[in-house]
Design a protein around this motif. Structure first.
Motif, short mmCIF file in Angstrom:
data_model
loop_
_atom_site.label_atom_id
_atom_site.label_comp_id
_atom_site.label_asym_id
_atom_site.label_seq_id
_atom_site.Cartn_x
_atom_site.Cartn_y
_atom_site.Cartn_z
N VAL A 98 0.71 -1.25 -0.40
CA VAL A 98 0.15 0.21 -0.19
C VAL A 98 0.88 1.03 -0.58
O VAL A 98 1.43 0.99 1.03
N VAL A 99 0.78 1.94 -1.26
CA VAL A 99 2.14 3.07 -1.40
C VAL A 99 0.97 4.54 -0.59
O VAL A 99 1.49 5.46 0.22
N GLU A 100 -0.07 4.70 -0.49
CA GLU A 100 -0.59 5.29 -0.29
C GLU A 100 -2.19 5.48 0.46
O GLU A 100 -2.64 4.73 -0.10
N PRO A 101 -2.59 5.31 1.58
CA PRO A 101 -3.15 4.80 2.38
C PRO A 101 -4.97 5.47 2.85
O PRO A 101 -4.79 6.54 1.90
N HIS A 113 -8.14 11.37 1.66
CA HIS A 113 -7.78 10.14 0.49
C HIS A 113 -9.35 8.35 0.67
O HIS A 113 -9.05 7.99 1.57
N ARG A 114 -9.51 8.90 -0.22
CA ARG A 114 -11.17 7.93 0.05
C ARG A 114 -10.41 6.55 -0.41
O ARG A 114 -11.99 6.11 -1.61
N GLY A 115 -9.77 5.98 -0.06
CA GLY A 115 -9.24 4.06 -0.87
C GLY A 115 -7.92 4.37 -0.71
O GLY A 115 -7.21 5.11 0.42
N MET A 116 -7.26 3.72 -1.21
CA MET A 116 -6.10 2.95 -0.91
C MET A 116 -4.91 2.51 -2.29
O MET A 116 -5.40 2.71 -2.84
N ALA A 187 -0.27 8.16 -8.76
CA ALA A 187 1.07 8.08 -8.59
C ALA A 187 1.86 7.25 -10.11
O ALA A 187 0.48 6.35 -10.15
N PRO A 188 2.18 7.13 -10.29
CA PRO A 188 2.39 6.52 -11.45
C PRO A 188 3.35 5.40 -10.85
O PRO A 188 3.25 5.05 -9.63
N ARG A 189 2.41 3.74 -11.09
CA ARG A 189 3.25 2.62 -10.85
C ARG A 189 2.62 2.30 -9.67
O ARG A 189 2.20 1.24 -8.57
N THR A 190 0.57 3.06 -9.93
CA THR A 190 -0.21 2.70 -8.41
C THR A 190 -1.28 2.70 -9.06
O THR A 190 -1.59 3.50 -9.83
#
Length: 222
Positions: A98-101, A113-116, A187-190
């Motif tokens: 998980v890059v961004e929670p 941030h309504r997701g991951m 972000a790229p790659r996510t």
């Protein structure tokens, strides 16, 4: 145009309502902060505070005067095991990173941030996390996305995803629903994974069998 078949007319209205909800949710995310679907949704699935603690059951508890967002089943601790198809399939090959929670907004229109966002290789195949029916597939606010209705109020949205599927197509857990694309806030790659339960965004971690994200709080007062 009114259909002579009442069941067909009800299905048509549900599809139209779902499409409108997807577009509205993405536009709301652009005004209120990063998208959770950005649209459409991993402790048990619940609405979590941006800052707070996690109790023994995995339920997020806000600190200070922060309030839980909304009052859906998730807010009262509905266990992830009740989700259709639990445990959900990780939507891309590779490690579960998980890059961004998930970060819950203070209110329905607030920033968050309504997701991951999960790590994904460029051009990776994106998989259906659980069985369901495609409720929306298209481009909203520069991002290609696909939304799947899993039943019982659970809806997931994956973005950016380029797909050839059509609304109404049935998918099984693990089916390829598209290819990781580009666009949107991720972000790229996510890959952004958003989940809603009864129209409320929730932290999707628990649906995939991930433990709740710990939040460190001060140990003492004074």
């Amino acid at each position: 145009m009114i259909s002579g078949n009442p069941d067909a007319e009800r299905r048509r209205r549900r599809v139209i309502a779902t499409r409108c909800a997807v577009v509205l949710a993405v536009l709301m995310s652009l005004c209120g902060g990063p998208s959770a679907f950005a649209t459409a949704a991993l402790g048990p699935p619940m609405l979590a505070s941006a800052a707070g603690s996690v109790d023994a059951s995995g339920t997020a508890r806000p600190s200070g005067s922060a309030a839980l967002v909304g009052a859906s089943r998730s807010a009262v601790g509905a266990p992830a095991e009740e989700a259709p198809g639990y445990p959900w399939r990780w939507p891309v090959a590779g490690p579960r990173t998980v890059v961004e929670p998930f970060r819950a907004p203070a209110h329905d229109y607030g920033a968050g941030h309504r997701g991951m966002d999960v790590m994904a290789a460029p051009g990776a195949e994106v998989l259906a996390p659980a069985g369901g029916v495609v409720a929306f597939r298209g481009t909203v606010a520069d991002r290609p996305l696909i939304t799947i209705d899993h039943g019982d109020g659970y809806i997931s949205t994956l973005e950016p995803v380029s797909s050839d599927l059509a609304v109404g197509d049935a998918v099984l857990a693990g089916d390829v629903v598209g290819i990781l694309g580009s666009g949107g806030h991720a972000a790229p790659r996510t890959l952004h994974v958003g989940v809603r339960i009864d129209k409320r965004y929730v932290n999707p971690r628990g649906l995939f069998g991930l433990p709740p994200r710990a939040v460190l709080l001060p140990c003492c007062e004074g």
